[in-house]
Write a protein that holds these residues in place. Sequence first.
Motif, short mmCIF file in Angstrom:
data_model
loop_
_atom_site.label_atom_id
_atom_site.label_comp_id
_atom_site.label_asym_id
_atom_site.label_seq_id
_atom_site.Cartn_x
_atom_site.Cartn_y
_atom_site.Cartn_z
N GLN A 213 48.83 50.34 -11.24
CA GLN A 213 50.02 50.47 -10.45
C GLN A 213 50.83 51.40 -10.33
O GLN A 213 51.82 51.75 -9.93
CB GLN A 213 50.77 49.15 -11.00
CG GLN A 213 50.19 47.82 -10.93
CD GLN A 213 49.52 47.18 -9.56
OE1 GLN A 213 50.25 47.63 -8.54
NE2 GLN A 213 48.31 46.82 -9.69
N SER A 214 50.28 52.70 -11.21
CA SER A 214 50.88 53.88 -11.02
C SER A 214 51.12 54.51 -9.82
O SER A 214 50.15 54.35 -9.14
CB SER A 214 50.44 54.71 -12.20
OG SER A 214 50.54 54.39 -13.59
N PRO A 215 52.18 55.19 -9.42
CA PRO A 215 52.25 55.98 -8.24
C PRO A 215 51.21 57.08 -8.20
O PRO A 215 50.93 57.78 -9.09
CB PRO A 215 53.69 56.39 -8.25
CG PRO A 215 54.09 56.65 -9.76
CD PRO A 215 53.29 55.40 -10.36
N VAL A 216 50.92 57.21 -6.91
CA VAL A 216 49.93 58.19 -6.61
C VAL A 216 50.56 59.68 -6.31
O VAL A 216 51.85 59.48 -5.66
CB VAL A 216 48.93 58.06 -5.48
CG1 VAL A 216 48.00 59.07 -5.30
CG2 VAL A 216 48.13 56.79 -6.05
N PRO A 217 50.16 60.84 -6.87
CA PRO A 217 50.76 62.03 -6.66
C PRO A 217 50.90 62.47 -5.08
O PRO A 217 49.83 62.26 -4.47
CB PRO A 217 49.91 63.09 -7.24
CG PRO A 217 49.31 62.43 -8.23
CD PRO A 217 49.22 61.20 -7.65
N LYS A 218 52.10 62.53 -4.38
CA LYS A 218 52.42 62.83 -2.98
C LYS A 218 51.43 64.23 -2.82
O LYS A 218 51.71 65.13 -3.62
CB LYS A 218 53.57 62.84 -2.52
CG LYS A 218 54.35 61.41 -2.78
CD LYS A 218 53.80 60.44 -1.81
CE LYS A 218 54.73 59.10 -1.92
NZ LYS A 218 54.60 58.51 -3.18
N THR A 219 51.19 64.38 -1.54
CA THR A 219 50.65 65.89 -0.91
C THR A 219 51.64 66.98 -1.34
O THR A 219 51.19 68.00 -1.59
CB THR A 219 50.41 65.68 0.48
OG1 THR A 219 49.40 64.46 0.67
CG2 THR A 219 49.66 67.17 1.00
N ALA A 220 52.87 66.83 -1.08
CA ALA A 220 53.91 67.83 -1.46
C ALA A 220 53.80 68.14 -3.00
O ALA A 220 54.00 69.36 -3.36
CB ALA A 220 55.44 67.43 -0.95
N GLU A 221 53.61 67.24 -3.56
CA GLU A 221 53.69 67.38 -5.22
C GLU A 221 52.48 68.18 -5.68
O GLU A 221 52.27 69.09 -6.41
CB GLU A 221 53.86 65.92 -5.75
CG GLU A 221 53.84 66.08 -7.47
CD GLU A 221 53.64 64.58 -8.09
OE1 GLU A 221 53.55 64.85 -9.22
OE2 GLU A 221 53.94 63.83 -7.32
#
Length: 329
Positions: A213-221
């Motif tokens: 359930q961990s958040p996926v790194p966003k493209t900007a990151e």
Amino acid sequence: MQHRTITFSRNVFLPLTTVCRNRCGYCCFRTPVQEGCVMAQAEVEKTLENGAALGCTEALFTFGERPEEEPGFSAMLAPLGYATILDYCEAMCRKAIACGILPHTNAGIMTYEEMERLRPVNASMGLMLETTAEIPAHATSIGKSPDVRLAMMADAGKLKIPFTTGLLLGIGETMNDRENSLYAIRELHKRYGHIQEIIIQNFCPKPGTPLAQSPVPKTAEIAATIHMAREILQPDIAIQIPPNLIDASTLIACGVDDLGGVSPLTIDYVNPEHPWPALEELKTIAGDAKLVERLCIYPKYIERGWFDPGMQPLINRLAQTVKARSSGL
């Protein structure tokens, strides 16, 4: 004006075993000791032969770290005639060379002596640093100790092994941790000059794992991390992103040089839900840049002779092959 180039390698992915001593919080590759947990030699040979027929130049041997530490594994391997997975790997590397494909081994933690033994049958090797931070996702993984991984990477440098490493984003590290990891890689390359590429790889949550359930790194990151890598690392280290895990076309302009190993035959066994892009898709991802095929050993290391002399005829032949193919892309 010379066009910028984006490189890639045509490979086959050979997971010799999915048994591993580590218990990473994000992994679905690892399986317990069970029937079929070792890739049969006939399957390895068939994959190599089919890969060679499709023009593959790299055999990526990847497997769980120190599987012999898992009870029952050695009994699974014994019928194949090998005492350890590294014995098996060495023999299959020789099969790859005989088929006309260059081996690249990523076996997790190895000693200096083990890498020295595998060097004559490998054009390059790799180990993901992932992060220099101590994170909960690695708490039950002895081989993910940052100090242990950096020490192995230093040993690879002492052995003049062309080396691939990388960062795994989104497993509990911070942007500051990523910066520290990049500086650690820079220091290794300053000392030994052996880091040919670094992978900036985004974590993909897997159902049933602690980090599901961990958040996926966003493209900007991810873009910010690529920019940071380009600023920190030496310019001769290629920055690679996985084109099957990410919207790679939006990140090319951030300083990406390479799209990694892409297979026309085998799946990505670590991320099986993400198929490889076809050659035409790679051209689209590259955009205005020229797509160029490469070997798993980069040209500067071929020029330096950082490989066993026994592989020279194959390296020379495949270098000419990819050069000719790239001219037609």
